[in-house]
Design a protein around this motif. Structure first.
Motif, mmCIF file in Angstrom:
data_model
loop_
_atom_site.group_PDB
_atom_site.id
_atom_site.type_symbol
_atom_site.label_atom_id
_atom_site.label_comp_id
_atom_site.label_asym_id
_atom_site.label_seq_id
_atom_site.Cartn_x
_atom_site.Cartn_y
_atom_site.Cartn_z
ATOM 1 N N VAL A 203 -0.748 7.040 3.147
ATOM 2 C CA VAL A 203 -2.012 7.756 3.060
ATOM 3 C C VAL A 203 -1.743 9.150 2.486
ATOM 4 O O VAL A 203 -0.800 9.828 2.880
ATOM 5 N N SER B 133 0.829 -1.204 0.000
ATOM 6 C CA SER B 133 0.000 0.000 0.000
ATOM 7 C C SER B 133 0.861 1.250 0.000
ATOM 8 O O SER B 133 1.970 1.262 0.553
ATOM 9 N N GLU C 61 -9.048 11.306 2.712
ATOM 10 C CA GLU C 61 -7.794 10.573 2.795
ATOM 11 C C GLU C 61 -7.893 9.331 1.920
ATOM 12 O O GLU C 61 -8.904 8.619 1.938
ATOM 13 N N TRP C 62 -6.829 9.046 1.146
ATOM 14 C CA TRP C 62 -6.852 7.973 0.176
ATOM 15 C C TRP C 62 -5.625 7.080 0.329
ATOM 16 O O TRP C 62 -4.595 7.498 0.846
ATOM 17 N N VAL C 63 -5.756 5.860 -0.167
ATOM 18 C CA VAL C 63 -4.648 4.906 -0.195
ATOM 19 C C VAL C 63 -4.713 4.148 -1.517
ATOM 20 O O VAL C 63 -5.807 3.850 -2.019
ATOM 21 N N PHE D 195 -9.275 -4.940 3.798
ATOM 22 C CA PHE D 195 -9.828 -3.670 3.370
ATOM 23 C C PHE D 195 -11.108 -3.878 2.575
ATOM 24 O O PHE D 195 -11.162 -3.648 1.376
ATOM 25 N N ASP E 34 -3.599 0.597 -3.257
ATOM 26 C CA ASP E 34 -3.101 -0.759 -3.036
ATOM 27 C C ASP E 34 -2.642 -1.352 -4.358
ATOM 28 O O ASP E 34 -3.333 -1.236 -5.383
ATOM 29 N N HIS F 210 -9.408 6.095 3.130
ATOM 30 C CA HIS F 210 -8.799 5.820 4.428
ATOM 31 C C HIS F 210 -9.478 6.748 5.422
ATOM 32 O O HIS F 210 -8.965 7.797 5.787
#
Length: 357
Positions: free
Chosen positions: A38, A35, A45-47, A116, A49, A70
């Motif tokens: 953040v 990942s 907020e984003w992630v 997730f 993968d 996130h």
């Protein structure tokens, strides 16, 4: 692990660049992932993968990317897209854009055996990415995630340009006037007054000649040898107007175009070279291919040469070409080119009953 390369954003758009090192992910199995850190975009907020061998065993031939929240999603009209950076600086799109219009249109994707589960807003799959030479660069590849706020349009200033303000025609008028001219070119029995700065801006050869250490830099009159005035005039017209002049029948002939091609190559005027080459390629026929090919070989124009060879190698054309009057003289002058022509033919059978002089 992976590391973030760069972040660029404004009020309406956010672009997140994320670099993945192959040595750190190549041994991961299907359903295993790494990942990104953040990152913050458009009040969320984003992630990202990365599943090097897919989110499921049956998808193990592709690399999957997921863009997910996130934290709590704040309502905003959002468009998300994914792409990969290629070695040549261009990008390769991975997925369609996902448009999100508030809570009711979240895109949900449940990842099997993943902690997730829940809201995933973009999904992209790239088959055989780990083997893609145009994507992998110095042992890594770079993903670009773009998040746009569709509530805020990208505004452009559009005042319109009046017809009187035409940079191309105004600079072109300088060629017709001696005002502010600071150098004269003498070509056979004709003289052309020009502007050093314009010539230098359009041609690196003229720049070196007029502003470098060459003797011409101190001369007010410069003599041009080995070029006819009509060709030099047409070249100047392109330099000042970025267009080819309207010509009479003599100037539109292939011979004139060849001379203009040589002149543009001599002064490294790339736009004019491309126009001349395109014109010559578009007029290749059984009647012209021999002279055009000989011209390309004499002046080392590889693209034009290959266009001629491709034409000759077309089914049925080779024999017709070898029966022309020009072929015998051409074969004597350029015997080495026959081997290249052979290489253009798809099957050896095409040559089985051909005796090349």
């Amino acid at each position: 692990m992976a590391n973030s390369a760069s972040v660029n954003y404004n009020k309406a758009s956010f672009s997140h660049h994320f670099k993945f090192n192959l040595s750190e992910i190549k041994d991961l199995q299907p359903e295993q992932f790494v990942s990104s850190p953040v990152f913050y975009a458009l009040d969320n907020e984003w992630v990202i993968d990365c599943y090097p061998r897919g989110t499921r065993p049956e998808w193990s031939r592709g690399t999957s990317f997921l863009v997910r929240l996130h934290g709590e999603y704040k309502t905003v009209n959002t468009t998300i897209s994914l792409s990969l950076m290629k070695r040549d600086g261009t990008t390769s799109a991975l997925s369609h854009q996902y448009r999100l219009k508030g809570e009711e249109e979240k895109f949900s994707y449940a990842i099997q055996n993943s902690p997730f589960k829940g809201q995933v807003f973009a999904y992209g799959n790239y088959p055989k990415l780990l083997l893609a030479e145009d994507i992998v660069n110095n042992g890594s590849f770079e993903l670009i995630c773009t998040i746009d706020n569709t509530d805020i349009p990208h505004k452009r200033c559009s005042l319109g340009v009046p017809k009187s303000f035409d940079l191309q025609s105004q600079i072109g008028q300088l060629l017709e006037s001696s005002d502010t001219a600071d150098v004269t070119f003498c070509v056979e029995n004709r003289s052309f007054v020009c502007h050093r700065l314009i010539l230098a801006a359009r041609s690196p050869v003229f720049k070196a000649m007029l502003f470098g250490n060459m003797v011409e830099a101190t001369q007010q009159q410069i003599k041009i040898a080995d070029m006819c005035p009509e060709v030099f005039e047409a070249m100047l017209h392109f330099v000042y107007t970025d267009s080819v002049p309207s010509c009479n029948s003599e100037k539109t002939s292939m011979k004139f175009t060849q001379h203009l091609f040589v002149a543009s190559d001599r002064y490294a005027i790339e736009g004019l070279k491309a126009l001349c080459e395109d014109s010559l390629c578009s007029h290749i026929s059984l009647d012209t291919v021999t002279t055009t090919l000989a011209f390309a070989l004499q002046h080392n124009f590889p693209c034009l040469k290959n266009a001629c060879l491709d034409f000759i190698a077309e089914p049925g054309t080779l024999i017709s070409w070898m029966l022309t009057d020009e072929y015998v003289d051409f074969g004597k002058s350029f015997p080495f080119i026959i081997a290249e022509i052979r290489g253009k033919i798809n099957t050896a059978l095409s040559f089985s009953n051909i005796k090349i002089q």
